[in-house]
Design a protein around this motif. Sequence first.
Motif, PDB file in Angstrom:
ATOM      1  N   THR A   3       0.348  -0.873  -4.163  1.00 38.48           N
ATOM      2  CA  THR A   3      -1.236  -0.553  -4.698  1.00 38.48           C
ATOM      3  C   THR A   3      -1.426   0.233  -3.894  1.00 38.48           C
ATOM      4  OG1 THR A   3      -2.172  -2.813  -3.577  1.00 38.48           O
ATOM      5  CG2 THR A   3      -1.396  -3.010  -5.537  1.00 38.48           C
ATOM      6  N   ILE A   5      -3.261  -0.618  -1.558  1.00 35.37           N
ATOM      7  CA  ILE A   5      -4.274  -1.846  -0.344  1.00 35.37           C
ATOM      8  C   ILE A   5      -3.337  -2.666   0.593  1.00 35.37           C
ATOM      9  CG2 ILE A   5      -6.540  -3.908  -1.271  1.00 35.37           C
ATOM     10  CD1 ILE A   5      -6.506  -1.449  -2.919  1.00 35.37           C
ATOM     11  N   ASP A  90       0.203  -9.594 -10.293  1.00 35.67           N
ATOM     12  CA  ASP A  90      -0.567  -9.844  -9.871  1.00 35.67           C
ATOM     13  C   ASP A  90      -1.712  -8.228  -9.724  1.00 35.67           C
ATOM     14  OD1 ASP A  90      -0.284 -11.466  -7.987  1.00 35.67           O
ATOM     15  OD2 ASP A  90       0.676 -10.660  -6.187  1.00 35.67           O
ATOM     16  N   ARG A  91      -2.702  -8.630  -9.967  1.00 34.96           N
ATOM     17  CA  ARG A  91      -4.180  -7.748  -9.958  1.00 34.96           C
ATOM     18  C   ARG A  91      -2.975  -6.370  -9.184  1.00 34.96           C
ATOM     19  NH1 ARG A  91      -7.865 -12.114  -8.874  1.00 34.96           N
ATOM     20  NH2 ARG A  91      -8.387 -12.999 -10.585  1.00 34.96           N
ATOM     21  N   ASP A  93      -5.559  -3.404  -7.541  1.00 36.04           N
ATOM     22  CA  ASP A  93      -6.663  -3.249  -7.036  1.00 36.04           C
ATOM     23  C   ASP A  93      -6.536  -2.012  -6.774  1.00 36.04           C
ATOM     24  OD1 ASP A  93      -7.608  -6.393  -7.368  1.00 36.04           O
ATOM     25  OD2 ASP A  93      -6.638  -6.243  -5.416  1.00 36.04           O
ATOM     26  N   GLY A  94      -6.014  -1.334  -6.804  1.00 39.01           N
ATOM     27  CA  GLY A  94      -5.430   0.028  -6.095  1.00 39.01           C
ATOM     28  C   GLY A  94      -5.249   0.921  -7.397  1.00 39.01           C
TER      29      GLY A  94
END
Length: 196
Positions: A3, A5, A90-91, A93-94
Motif C-alpha cells: 500500500t 504505508i 484490509d483497507r 490506505d495508500g
Amino acid sequence: MFTGIIEDLGIVTNLKNEQDNLHLTVKSQITSELKIDQSVSHNGICLTVVAITEDSYVVTAIKETINKTNIGDLKIGDIINLERAMKLGDRLDGHIVQGHVDQVGICEDIREDNGSWLFTFSYDSSSGNVTIEKGSATVNGVSLTVVNSEKNRFSVAIIPYTYEHTNFKYFKIGSKVNLEFDVLGKYIQKLYEARL
C-alpha cells in the motif's frame, strides 16, 4: 502487493556479496512477526525473507534488482523503510504498490513549507514513466500524491508524521531514491504509445 504505508524503519546491520547477489541483514521491530518466504518492501523493493534470527532477518537482492534500484548504495547503519505485503480484505490506505521499482530518481530540492516539507525528485523520462498532478507515485516505498508534475521531475508534500516515520528525514539534495510509478498510469502510457 503493498500500500505504500510504511510500518517500520529498519537498520541495515550486514551486507554480504555472493557472486552477483547481495544479502542484506536488517534489524527491525517487525522481525518477530515475519516468516521465511514472506515478501517485505525495503525502500520500495519487494524482497523475500530467507533467514530470521532474534531481531534481524536476511533478504537477497539479485543482479537485476541491484542494477535497477539504489540497493547497491546501502551501507551498514543505513535506515530503510519497511512494509509487509498487504492482507486481502484490509483497507487500502495508500495506493496499489507492486514493490517493483521502475527506476532510481534524485532528490533535487527540499523545502520546509510552514509545518510540512516539499521534496522534488528528478528522473530520466526516456523510459516512458510519467506522473500527473494529484496522481500517485512511490518514493522509497512511500505512497505519495504528486503535487507538481513535469516531464522529468515531480514534487510531493510530506506531512510531519510521514517525515518522522520514514527515511525522508535523512534525504539530502543528491540522495538517490527508488521510484515506482502508478501501475494504471504505466498501462495507459503503454497503450497510448502502441496506438501511435
